[in-house]
Design a protein around this motif. Structure first.
Motif, PDB file in Angstrom:
ATOM      1  N   GLU A   1     -35.554 -11.781 -22.010  1.00 38.54           N
ATOM      2  CA  GLU A   1     -36.049 -10.256 -22.217  1.00 38.54           C
ATOM      3  C   GLU A   1     -34.902  -9.768 -23.178  1.00 38.54           C
ATOM      4  OE1 GLU A   1     -37.005  -7.389 -19.156  1.00 38.54           O
ATOM      5  OE2 GLU A   1     -37.439  -9.272 -17.606  1.00 38.54           O
ATOM      6  N   ALA A   2     -35.543  -9.449 -24.275  1.00 37.42           N
ATOM      7  CA  ALA A   2     -34.984  -8.787 -25.586  1.00 37.42           C
ATOM      8  C   ALA A   2     -33.990  -7.638 -25.164  1.00 37.42           C
ATOM      9  CB  ALA A   2     -35.874  -8.354 -26.486  1.00 37.42           C
ATOM     10  N   LYS A   3     -34.055  -6.621 -24.110  1.00 38.95           N
ATOM     11  CA  LYS A   3     -33.462  -5.680 -23.752  1.00 38.95           C
ATOM     12  C   LYS A   3     -31.734  -6.022 -23.207  1.00 38.95           C
ATOM     13  CE  LYS A   3     -35.007  -5.199 -19.028  1.00 38.95           C
ATOM     14  NZ  LYS A   3     -35.176  -4.294 -17.778  1.00 38.95           N
ATOM     15  N   GLU A   4     -31.822  -7.399 -22.681  1.00 41.41           N
ATOM     16  CA  GLU A   4     -30.607  -7.855 -22.418  1.00 41.41           C
ATOM     17  C   GLU A   4     -29.614  -7.932 -23.416  1.00 41.41           C
ATOM     18  OE1 GLU A   4     -30.157 -11.070 -19.329  1.00 41.41           O
ATOM     19  OE2 GLU A   4     -32.198 -11.226 -19.386  1.00 41.41           O
ATOM     20  N   ALA A   5     -30.173  -7.985 -24.508  1.00 43.91           N
ATOM     21  CA  ALA A   5     -29.155  -8.143 -25.907  1.00 43.91           C
ATOM     22  C   ALA A   5     -28.375  -6.662 -25.999  1.00 43.91           C
ATOM     23  CB  ALA A   5     -29.921  -8.309 -27.126  1.00 43.91           C
ATOM     24  N   LEU A   6     -28.913  -6.067 -25.415  1.00 40.36           N
ATOM     25  CA  LEU A   6     -28.391  -4.351 -25.518  1.00 40.36           C
ATOM     26  C   LEU A   6     -27.421  -3.871 -24.314  1.00 40.36           C
ATOM     27  CD1 LEU A   6     -31.504  -2.733 -26.836  1.00 40.36           C
ATOM     28  CD2 LEU A   6     -29.662  -3.294 -27.985  1.00 40.36           C
ATOM     29  N   GLU A   7     -27.276  -5.170 -23.348  1.00 39.96           N
ATOM     30  CA  GLU A   7     -26.383  -4.889 -22.476  1.00 39.96           C
ATOM     31  C   GLU A   7     -24.990  -5.498 -22.362  1.00 39.96           C
ATOM     32  OE1 GLU A   7     -29.322  -6.193 -19.032  1.00 39.96           O
ATOM     33  OE2 GLU A   7     -30.593  -4.357 -19.278  1.00 39.96           O
ATOM     34  N   GLY A   8     -24.670  -6.659 -21.544  1.00 43.41           N
ATOM     35  CA  GLY A   8     -23.452  -7.252 -21.708  1.00 43.41           C
ATOM     36  C   GLY A   8     -23.205  -7.978 -22.936  1.00 43.41           C
ATOM     37  N   PRO A   9     -24.093  -8.748 -23.733  1.00 37.62           N
ATOM     38  CA  PRO A   9     -23.549  -9.150 -24.887  1.00 37.62           C
ATOM     39  C   PRO A   9     -23.290  -8.008 -26.099  1.00 37.62           C
ATOM     40  CG  PRO A   9     -25.540 -10.216 -24.156  1.00 37.62           C
ATOM     41  CD  PRO A   9     -25.383  -8.968 -23.190  1.00 37.62           C
ATOM     42  N   LEU A  10     -23.994  -6.785 -26.010  1.00 34.02           N
ATOM     43  CA  LEU A  10     -23.422  -5.825 -26.845  1.00 34.02           C
ATOM     44  C   LEU A  10     -22.298  -5.120 -26.337  1.00 34.02           C
ATOM     45  CD1 LEU A  10     -24.305  -3.956 -29.045  1.00 34.02           C
ATOM     46  CD2 LEU A  10     -25.483  -2.215 -27.627  1.00 34.02           C
ATOM     47  N   LEU A  11     -21.953  -5.086 -25.144  1.00 31.70           N
ATOM     48  CA  LEU A  11     -20.715  -4.449 -24.613  1.00 31.70           C
ATOM     49  C   LEU A  11     -19.528  -5.591 -24.965  1.00 31.70           C
ATOM     50  CD1 LEU A  11     -21.757  -3.223 -21.172  1.00 31.70           C
ATOM     51  CD2 LEU A  11     -21.107  -1.866 -23.106  1.00 31.70           C
ATOM     52  N   TYR A  12     -19.923  -6.754 -24.782  1.00 33.56           N
ATOM     53  CA  TYR A  12     -18.712  -8.059 -25.403  1.00 33.56           C
ATOM     54  C   TYR A  12     -18.534  -7.641 -26.719  1.00 33.56           C
ATOM     55  CZ  TYR A  12     -16.960 -12.657 -25.491  1.00 33.56           C
ATOM     56  OH  TYR A  12     -16.413 -13.816 -25.398  1.00 33.56           O
ATOM     57  N   THR A  13     -19.545  -7.524 -27.431  1.00 35.63           N
ATOM     58  CA  THR A  13     -19.194  -7.420 -28.976  1.00 35.63           C
ATOM     59  C   THR A  13     -18.472  -6.004 -29.468  1.00 35.63           C
ATOM     60  OG1 THR A  13     -21.164  -8.690 -29.382  1.00 35.63           O
ATOM     61  CG2 THR A  13     -20.301  -7.592 -31.122  1.00 35.63           C
ATOM     62  N   ILE A  14     -18.809  -4.949 -28.863  1.00 36.91           N
ATOM     63  CA  ILE A  14     -18.201  -3.475 -28.873  1.00 36.91           C
ATOM     64  C   ILE A  14     -16.650  -3.720 -28.508  1.00 36.91           C
ATOM     65  CG2 ILE A  14     -17.995  -1.270 -28.002  1.00 36.91           C
ATOM     66  CD1 ILE A  14     -21.137  -1.329 -27.890  1.00 36.91           C
ATOM     67  N   VAL A  15     -16.360  -4.503 -27.494  1.00 40.25           N
ATOM     68  CA  VAL A  15     -15.059  -4.752 -27.032  1.00 40.25           C
ATOM     69  C   VAL A  15     -14.226  -5.718 -28.231  1.00 40.25           C
ATOM     70  CG1 VAL A  15     -13.527  -5.988 -25.535  1.00 40.25           C
ATOM     71  CG2 VAL A  15     -15.259  -4.196 -24.595  1.00 40.25           C
ATOM     72  N   LEU A  16     -14.935  -6.611 -28.864  1.00 34.10           N
ATOM     73  CA  LEU A  16     -14.489  -7.155 -29.790  1.00 34.10           C
ATOM     74  C   LEU A  16     -14.199  -6.532 -31.235  1.00 34.10           C
ATOM     75  CD1 LEU A  16     -16.487 -10.716 -30.018  1.00 34.10           C
ATOM     76  CD2 LEU A  16     -14.243 -10.347 -29.115  1.00 34.10           C
ATOM     77  N   LEU A  17     -15.057  -5.612 -31.327  1.00 36.89           N
ATOM     78  CA  LEU A  17     -14.768  -4.593 -32.497  1.00 36.89           C
ATOM     79  C   LEU A  17     -13.598  -3.686 -32.146  1.00 36.89           C
ATOM     80  CD1 LEU A  17     -15.994  -3.040 -35.168  1.00 36.89           C
ATOM     81  CD2 LEU A  17     -16.793  -1.483 -33.427  1.00 36.89           C
ATOM     82  N   LEU A  18     -13.347  -3.301 -30.860  1.00 34.19           N
ATOM     83  CA  LEU A  18     -12.343  -2.440 -30.706  1.00 34.19           C
ATOM     84  C   LEU A  18     -10.986  -3.154 -30.787  1.00 34.19           C
ATOM     85  CD1 LEU A  18     -13.716  -0.235 -27.750  1.00 34.19           C
ATOM     86  CD2 LEU A  18     -13.291   0.442 -30.062  1.00 34.19           C
ATOM     87  N   ALA A  19     -10.931  -4.294 -30.021  1.00 30.99           N
ATOM     88  CA  ALA A  19      -9.811  -5.156 -30.192  1.00 30.99           C
ATOM     89  C   ALA A  19      -9.359  -5.632 -31.697  1.00 30.99           C
ATOM     90  CB  ALA A  19     -10.023  -6.439 -29.393  1.00 30.99           C
ATOM     91  N   ALA A  20     -10.515  -5.835 -32.511  1.00 26.19           N
ATOM     92  CA  ALA A  20      -9.914  -5.937 -34.026  1.00 26.19           C
ATOM     93  C   ALA A  20      -9.324  -4.625 -34.637  1.00 26.19           C
ATOM     94  CB  ALA A  20     -11.313  -6.256 -34.913  1.00 26.19           C
ATOM     95  N   LEU A  21      -9.672  -3.577 -34.188  1.00 30.92           N
ATOM     96  CA  LEU A  21      -9.237  -2.594 -34.645  1.00 30.92           C
ATOM     97  C   LEU A  21      -7.673  -2.176 -34.248  1.00 30.92           C
ATOM     98  CD1 LEU A  21     -12.188  -0.156 -34.816  1.00 30.92           C
ATOM     99  CD2 LEU A  21     -10.993  -1.304 -36.896  1.00 30.92           C
ATOM    100  N   LEU A  22      -7.511  -2.736 -33.049  1.00 30.26           N
ATOM    101  CA  LEU A  22      -6.118  -2.460 -32.469  1.00 30.26           C
ATOM    102  C   LEU A  22      -5.244  -3.654 -32.261  1.00 30.26           C
ATOM    103  CD1 LEU A  22      -7.337  -0.723 -29.245  1.00 30.26           C
ATOM    104  CD2 LEU A  22      -6.356   0.370 -31.267  1.00 30.26           C
ATOM    105  N   TRP A  23      -5.613  -4.973 -32.996  1.00 32.30           N
ATOM    106  CA  TRP A  23      -4.801  -6.240 -32.460  1.00 32.30           C
ATOM    107  C   TRP A  23      -3.395  -6.175 -32.780  1.00 32.30           C
ATOM    108  CZ3 TRP A  23      -7.319  -7.479 -37.403  1.00 32.30           C
ATOM    109  CH2 TRP A  23      -6.440  -8.261 -38.267  1.00 32.30           C
ATOM    110  N   ARG A  24      -3.159  -5.416 -33.758  1.00 35.43           N
ATOM    111  CA  ARG A  24      -1.536  -5.605 -34.281  1.00 35.43           C
ATOM    112  C   ARG A  24      -0.859  -4.458 -33.365  1.00 35.43           C
ATOM    113  NH1 ARG A  24      -2.817  -7.048 -39.983  1.00 35.43           N
ATOM    114  NH2 ARG A  24      -2.590  -9.199 -39.750  1.00 35.43           N
ATOM    115  N   GLU A  25      -1.296  -3.437 -32.727  1.00 30.21           N
ATOM    116  CA  GLU A  25      -0.391  -2.488 -32.319  1.00 30.21           C
ATOM    117  C   GLU A  25      -0.312  -2.836 -30.645  1.00 30.21           C
ATOM    118  OE1 GLU A  25      -2.876  -1.619 -34.148  1.00 30.21           O
ATOM    119  OE2 GLU A  25      -1.455  -0.738 -35.663  1.00 30.21           O
ATOM    120  N   THR A  26      -1.265  -3.465 -30.187  1.00 33.49           N
ATOM    121  CA  THR A  26      -0.889  -3.736 -28.797  1.00 33.49           C
ATOM    122  C   THR A  26      -1.783  -4.991 -28.307  1.00 33.49           C
ATOM    123  OG1 THR A  26      -1.661  -2.954 -26.539  1.00 33.49           O
ATOM    124  CG2 THR A  26      -2.972  -2.290 -28.170  1.00 33.49           C
ATOM    125  N   PRO A  27      -1.251  -5.771 -27.389  1.00 31.40           N
ATOM    126  CA  PRO A  27      -1.936  -7.070 -26.882  1.00 31.40           C
ATOM    127  C   PRO A  27      -3.164  -6.646 -26.051  1.00 31.40           C
ATOM    128  CG  PRO A  27       0.105  -6.713 -25.637  1.00 31.40           C
ATOM    129  CD  PRO A  27       0.099  -5.537 -26.651  1.00 31.40           C
TER     130      PRO A  27
END
Length: 162
Positions: A119-145
């Motif tokens: 179901e297409a709506k699943e792309a808006l659940e776990g996979p989207l949250l995973y990718t949002i975490v990747l985005l936040l991690a990219a913005l913070l990678w040098r300040e904190t592990p």
């Protein structure tokens, strides 16, 4: 002449990290796109069950992304260019999740490869949250592990859980 030469050298030094980071962003985006396309194609052709393609994408995408971070320059703009990659994936997931998956609009290969039910709506659940975490991690990678720890947790925990 001396001032012009100095100004030219300073401009060249300032542009070198930007050029490096644009190149690394392009490389990382190509690697991410190729990796996801590999698994979506394998799932679409039936060579790999969708469950396995989902697991492979979850277990490896974050670590692949983070493994390329050292190639970025130490310049302040590098984090923003690194964040472009998950931002593009967020758009892809949002578009995939917005498709209804009914009638003529059958689930696309991305949805088939990353969802449990197709179901297409699943792309808006776990996979989207995973990718949002990747985005936040990219913005913070040098300040904190914390970003790397979050990626490792998601890759291992979410990827191996069912």
């Amino acid at each position: 002449a001396g001032v012009a030469r100095f100004h030219g050298a300073a401009t060249e030094r300032a542009l070198a990290p930007l050029a490096q980071d644009v190149g690394v962003t392009t490389l990382t985006l190509a690697a991410a796109t190729t990796w996801i396309k590999l698994w979506t194609t394998l799932a679409e052709r039936g060579a790999v069950p969708p469950k396995d393609s989902r697991k492979a994408i979850h277990c490896t995408s974050g670590p692949l992304f983070a493994s390329l971070w050292p190639l970025f320059s130490p310049a302040p703009h590098a984090r923003w260019l690194a964040a472009v990659i998950p931002a593009i994936q967020i758009v892809r997931l949002t578009l995939a999740g917005a498709s209804s998956g009914s009638g003529e609009d059958k689930p696309n290969s991305l949805v088939k490869a990353i969802s449990r039910t197709g179901e297409a709506k699943e792309a808006l659940e776990g996979p989207l949250l995973y990718t949002i975490v990747l985005l936040l991690a990219a913005l913070l990678w040098r300040e904190t592990p914390v970003g790397l720890v979050a990626i490792a947790q998601m890759a291992a925990g979410d990827g191996l859980a069912d």
